[in-house]
Design a protein around this motif. Structure first.
Motif, mmCIF file in Angstrom:
data_model
loop_
_atom_site.group_PDB
_atom_site.id
_atom_site.type_symbol
_atom_site.label_atom_id
_atom_site.label_comp_id
_atom_site.label_asym_id
_atom_site.label_seq_id
_atom_site.Cartn_x
_atom_site.Cartn_y
_atom_site.Cartn_z
ATOM 1 N N ASP A 158 -4.042 -8.473 -3.008
ATOM 2 C CA ASP A 158 -5.494 -8.302 -2.991
ATOM 3 C C ASP A 158 -5.950 -7.743 -1.645
ATOM 4 O O ASP A 158 -6.900 -6.959 -1.576
ATOM 5 N N LEU A 159 -5.267 -8.140 -0.576
ATOM 6 C CA LEU A 159 -5.581 -7.581 0.742
ATOM 7 C C LEU A 159 -5.311 -6.079 0.755
ATOM 8 O O LEU A 159 -6.107 -5.298 1.288
ATOM 9 N N SER A 160 -4.206 -5.685 0.144
ATOM 10 C CA SER A 160 -3.872 -4.265 0.033
ATOM 11 C C SER A 160 -4.922 -3.519 -0.792
ATOM 12 O O SER A 160 -5.359 -2.416 -0.424
ATOM 13 N N ASP A 161 -5.341 -4.130 -1.899
ATOM 14 C CA ASP A 161 -6.377 -3.510 -2.740
ATOM 15 C C ASP A 161 -7.681 -3.377 -1.958
ATOM 16 O O ASP A 161 -8.405 -2.378 -2.109
ATOM 17 N N GLY A 162 -7.968 -4.374 -1.127
ATOM 18 C CA GLY A 162 -9.183 -4.337 -0.324
ATOM 19 C C GLY A 162 -9.164 -3.210 0.702
ATOM 20 O O GLY A 162 -10.169 -2.537 0.921
ATOM 21 N N MET A 190 7.601 -3.272 12.509
ATOM 22 C CA MET A 190 7.226 -4.178 11.439
ATOM 23 C C MET A 190 6.425 -3.481 10.338
ATOM 24 O O MET A 190 6.514 -3.850 9.166
ATOM 25 N N PHE A 191 5.632 -2.489 10.720
ATOM 26 C CA PHE A 191 4.765 -1.805 9.752
ATOM 27 C C PHE A 191 5.442 -0.553 9.188
ATOM 28 O O PHE A 191 6.210 0.110 9.890
ATOM 29 N N PRO A 192 5.113 -0.208 7.935
ATOM 30 C CA PRO A 192 5.680 1.006 7.337
ATOM 31 C C PRO A 192 4.937 2.280 7.750
ATOM 32 O O PRO A 192 5.290 3.372 7.299
ATOM 33 N N TYR A 193 3.899 2.119 8.564
ATOM 34 C CA TYR A 193 3.115 3.253 9.050
ATOM 35 C C TYR A 193 3.228 3.320 10.575
ATOM 36 O O TYR A 193 3.623 2.343 11.222
ATOM 37 N N GLU A 220 0.803 8.815 -1.857
ATOM 38 C CA GLU A 220 0.050 9.995 -1.422
ATOM 39 C C GLU A 220 -0.597 9.808 -0.060
ATOM 40 O O GLU A 220 -1.007 10.792 0.593
ATOM 41 N N LEU A 221 -0.692 8.550 0.405
ATOM 42 C CA LEU A 221 -1.317 8.261 1.697
ATOM 43 C C LEU A 221 -0.303 8.026 2.808
ATOM 44 O O LEU A 221 -0.684 7.709 3.936
ATOM 45 N N ASN A 222 0.981 8.171 2.506
ATOM 46 C CA ASN A 222 2.027 7.808 3.474
ATOM 47 C C ASN A 222 1.893 8.490 4.822
ATOM 48 O O ASN A 222 2.219 7.914 5.865
ATOM 49 N N ASP A 223 1.441 9.740 4.815
ATOM 50 C CA ASP A 223 1.327 10.485 6.072
ATOM 51 C C ASP A 223 -0.079 10.446 6.653
ATOM 52 O O ASP A 223 -0.347 11.102 7.664
ATOM 53 N N ARG A 224 -0.945 9.669 6.017
ATOM 54 C CA ARG A 224 -2.359 9.704 6.425
ATOM 55 C C ARG A 224 -2.850 8.405 7.067
ATOM 56 O O ARG A 224 -3.964 8.355 7.591
ATOM 57 N N ILE A 225 -2.038 7.335 7.015
ATOM 58 C CA ILE A 225 -2.478 6.039 7.523
ATOM 59 C C ILE A 225 -1.768 5.686 8.827
ATOM 60 O O ILE A 225 -0.571 5.959 8.991
ATOM 61 N N GLY A 226 -2.502 5.071 9.732
ATOM 62 C CA GLY A 226 -1.941 4.566 10.985
ATOM 63 C C GLY A 226 -2.469 3.166 11.252
ATOM 64 O O GLY A 226 -3.547 2.793 10.761
ATOM 65 N N ILE A 227 -1.719 2.363 11.997
ATOM 66 C CA ILE A 227 -2.098 0.986 12.306
ATOM 67 C C ILE A 227 -2.343 0.853 13.808
ATOM 68 O O ILE A 227 -1.546 1.338 14.616
ATOM 69 N N VAL A 228 -3.447 0.181 14.158
ATOM 70 C CA VAL A 228 -3.753 -0.128 15.559
ATOM 71 C C VAL A 228 -3.749 -1.646 15.706
ATOM 72 O O VAL A 228 -4.484 -2.343 15.000
ATOM 73 N N VAL A 229 -2.902 -2.153 16.594
ATOM 74 C CA VAL A 229 -2.820 -3.592 16.840
ATOM 75 C C VAL A 229 -3.168 -3.844 18.307
ATOM 76 O O VAL A 229 -2.582 -3.239 19.205
ATOM 77 N N VAL A 230 -4.124 -4.752 18.527
ATOM 78 C CA VAL A 230 -4.606 -5.039 19.880
ATOM 79 C C VAL A 230 -4.452 -6.523 20.182
ATOM 80 O O VAL A 230 -4.850 -7.370 19.381
ATOM 81 N N GLY A 231 -3.875 -6.840 21.327
ATOM 82 C CA GLY A 231 -3.752 -8.224 21.758
ATOM 83 C C GLY A 231 -2.453 -8.478 22.487
ATOM 84 O O GLY A 231 -1.584 -7.603 22.575
ATOM 85 N N GLN A 232 -2.325 -9.677 23.027
ATOM 86 C CA GLN A 232 -1.083 -10.046 23.694
ATOM 87 C C GLN A 232 0.078 -10.007 22.698
ATOM 88 O O GLN A 232 -0.050 -10.425 21.569
ATOM 89 N N LYS A 233 1.199 -9.471 23.155
ATOM 90 C CA LYS A 233 2.425 -9.334 22.357
ATOM 91 C C LYS A 233 2.288 -8.326 21.219
ATOM 92 O O LYS A 233 3.040 -8.368 20.252
ATOM 93 N N ALA A 234 1.326 -7.397 21.335
ATOM 94 C CA ALA A 234 1.152 -6.373 20.305
ATOM 95 C C ALA A 234 2.396 -5.502 20.169
ATOM 96 O O ALA A 234 2.738 -5.049 19.074
ATOM 97 N N LEU A 265 0.837 -1.202 0.000
ATOM 98 C CA LEU A 265 0.000 0.000 0.000
ATOM 99 C C LEU A 265 0.873 1.254 0.000
ATOM 100 O O LEU A 265 0.592 2.226 -0.723
ATOM 101 N N LYS A 266 1.934 1.226 0.773
ATOM 102 C CA LYS A 266 2.815 2.388 0.838
ATOM 103 C C LYS A 266 3.546 2.601 -0.489
ATOM 104 O O LYS A 266 3.723 3.752 -0.941
ATOM 105 N N GLN A 267 3.961 1.520 -1.134
ATOM 106 C CA GLN A 267 4.656 1.637 -2.422
ATOM 107 C C GLN A 267 3.730 2.146 -3.522
ATOM 108 O O GLN A 267 4.123 2.980 -4.334
ATOM 109 N N GLN A 268 2.510 1.656 -3.539
ATOM 110 C CA GLN A 268 1.592 1.933 -4.643
ATOM 111 C C GLN A 268 0.739 3.182 -4.435
ATOM 112 O O GLN A 268 0.176 3.704 -5.394
#
Length: 424
Positions: A383-387, A305-308, A285-299, A279-282
């Motif tokens: 396809d996950l990225s496209d989704g 690991m993520f580019p965001y 324009e969204l590089n500064d607009r996306i964030g990731i939230v990970v919830v759970g043990q060992k988060a 997603l970041k490569q393709q």
């Protein structure tokens, strides 16, 4: 009618959450229901726990030790199988005597052995067993990972290193076959149509459909009823207020991944990491607009690991807090490689959050492609990225459709009525 729901826990794991929600729905709709567990975490007055004796703890430890021994002293796949060799006889408990119907859910890890299940069967009470995974109709595994041996007879299990035909899976399959032949009447309930259809193919449950020609009634039958949810808790909420509750930024499009243990390979977080890189490569324009939230043990282990930007949160057991988290994000991504009817998707959709997931298990029954979410081809990070991109671009209409579908399908009153028909 008195119904006793039986599950290893009342909070930890998807089956526990689904079971306690069903108990609440039954009680709210005029059916008296209680729950019996091995380990109690909630303060619910309608949940009873076994006395926490040394024997109870030993059952759990000894079962894990046996699996470890049979797997040639390797920890690999240690938690992907159960052998039901140790457990507790619950038939003499007052809760059991009180019940007209025994509703079994997930009873592994030293709670009920096959011998204990046999005593329940021989009690003569009506029995319902909800399939939260595939263990009730396989040898030892919770998910078959594409293996079809359960359709004839489990053997040479891919989870074991025994390397012989009459291995642990073969022997437990035999024990279950003998158990089910004792049953006068039992109904297996698949949370998804996917798991119900597979159950009917198992050699353990063959002949579970009525013989319409001869008019015979089988000892077992398999039906499909989805899980339910508290729609007063899991409902759409103001996004910015929800973000404030969790200290999340207002200026990002947030993607959520949630799992009890985020490093569980079955939950597929590696595919989400790869999808985000694509997603970041393709879409720079969204590089500064996306964030990731990970919830759970060992988060926290996902840091770097993520580019965001990553916002890691430990496992959240409070439902109100979790509902706010779903409402705070723009999409829920569930790249599971094997799954039944994930509570997380039910929860996210109920909060009006569109979901992106792979076409596996019961997930295609929950997410309707490009209507209330996006279904990607299994193990396809592109396809996950496209989704993800599709959902971010169409969030508003997808959100409304997701909330409407969840309100109809997982409504507590509807699910309680379906189960009442089964009990009757």
């Amino acid at each position: 009618m008195n119904v006793l729901l039986v599950n290893t826990s009342d909070r930890m794991g998807g089956a526990a959450i689904a079971a306690i929600r069903l108990m609440d729905a039954l009680n709210a709709n005029g059916i008296k229901a209680k729950m019996l567990v091995r380990i109690k975490h909630t303060d619910s007055l309608t949940v009873s726990a076994l006395p926490q004796t040394f024997k109870l703890k030993w059952n759990f430890v000894w079962e894990r030790a046996l699996v470890w021994i049979h797997n040639r002293f390797r920890k690999k796949n240690l938690w992907q199988m159960d052998i039901a060799s140790m457990g507790t006889d619950i038939t003499q408990l007052e809760e059991f005597k009180w019940a007209d119907v025994i509703h079994i859910h997930w009873v592994n890890q030293g709670f009920l052995s096959v011998s204990n299940l046999e005593k329940i069967v021989m009690s003569g009470k009506r029995i319902v067993w909800t399939l939260h995974d595939q263990w009730p109709y396989t040898g030892i595994c919770h998910y078959t990972d594409g293996c079809e041996r359960f359709q004839e007879h489990c053997h040479h299990c891919h989870l074991l290193d025994e390397r012989k035909e009459k291995d642990l899976s073969y022997r437990l399959f035999d024990k279950k076959m003998k158990l089910y032949r004792l049953v006068n009447r039992i109904t297996f309930v698949g949370c998804s149509q996917w798991i119900a259809d597979l159950a009917k193919k198992s050699a353990l449950l063959k002949g579970c459909e009525p013989d319409r020609v001869n008019g015979t009634i089988p000892p077992c039958k398999v039906v499909h009823i989805p899980n339910t949810i508290d729609q007063n808790v899991f409902c759409p909420t103001d996004k910015l207020k929800a973000r404030d509750a969790h200290g999340l930024p207002h200026d990002k499009m947030l993607l959520l991944f949630s799992s009890m243990k985020v490093t569980d390979k079955r939950k597929g977080i590696d595919y989400l990491v790869e999808a985000c890189r694509l997603l970041k490569q393709q879409h720079p324009e969204l590089n500064d607009r996306i964030g990731i939230v990970v919830v759970g043990q060992k988060a926290e282990e996902m840091s770097g690991m993520f580019p965001y930007p990553l916002h890691s949160l430990s496992y959240i057991s409070d439902e109100h807090s979790m509902a706010l988290l779903y409402s705070s994000v723009d999409a829920f991504v569930t790249p599971s490689l094997q799954d039944n009817l994930p509570n997380t998707i039910v929860e996210a959709m109920s909060c009006g959050t569109p979901c992106v997931g792979f076409r596996v298990g019961g997930i295609p029954e929950m997410i309707h492609h490009q209507i209330d979410g996006y279904l990607a081809e299994t193990q396809n990070a592109q396809d996950l990225s496209d989704g993800i991109m599709y959902v971010l671009e169409n969030r508003e209409c997808l959100s409304k459709a997701a909330a409407q579908y969840a309100a109809r399908t997982y409504n507590p009153g509807r699910v309680a009525r379906l189960y009442e028909e089964v009990y009757q």
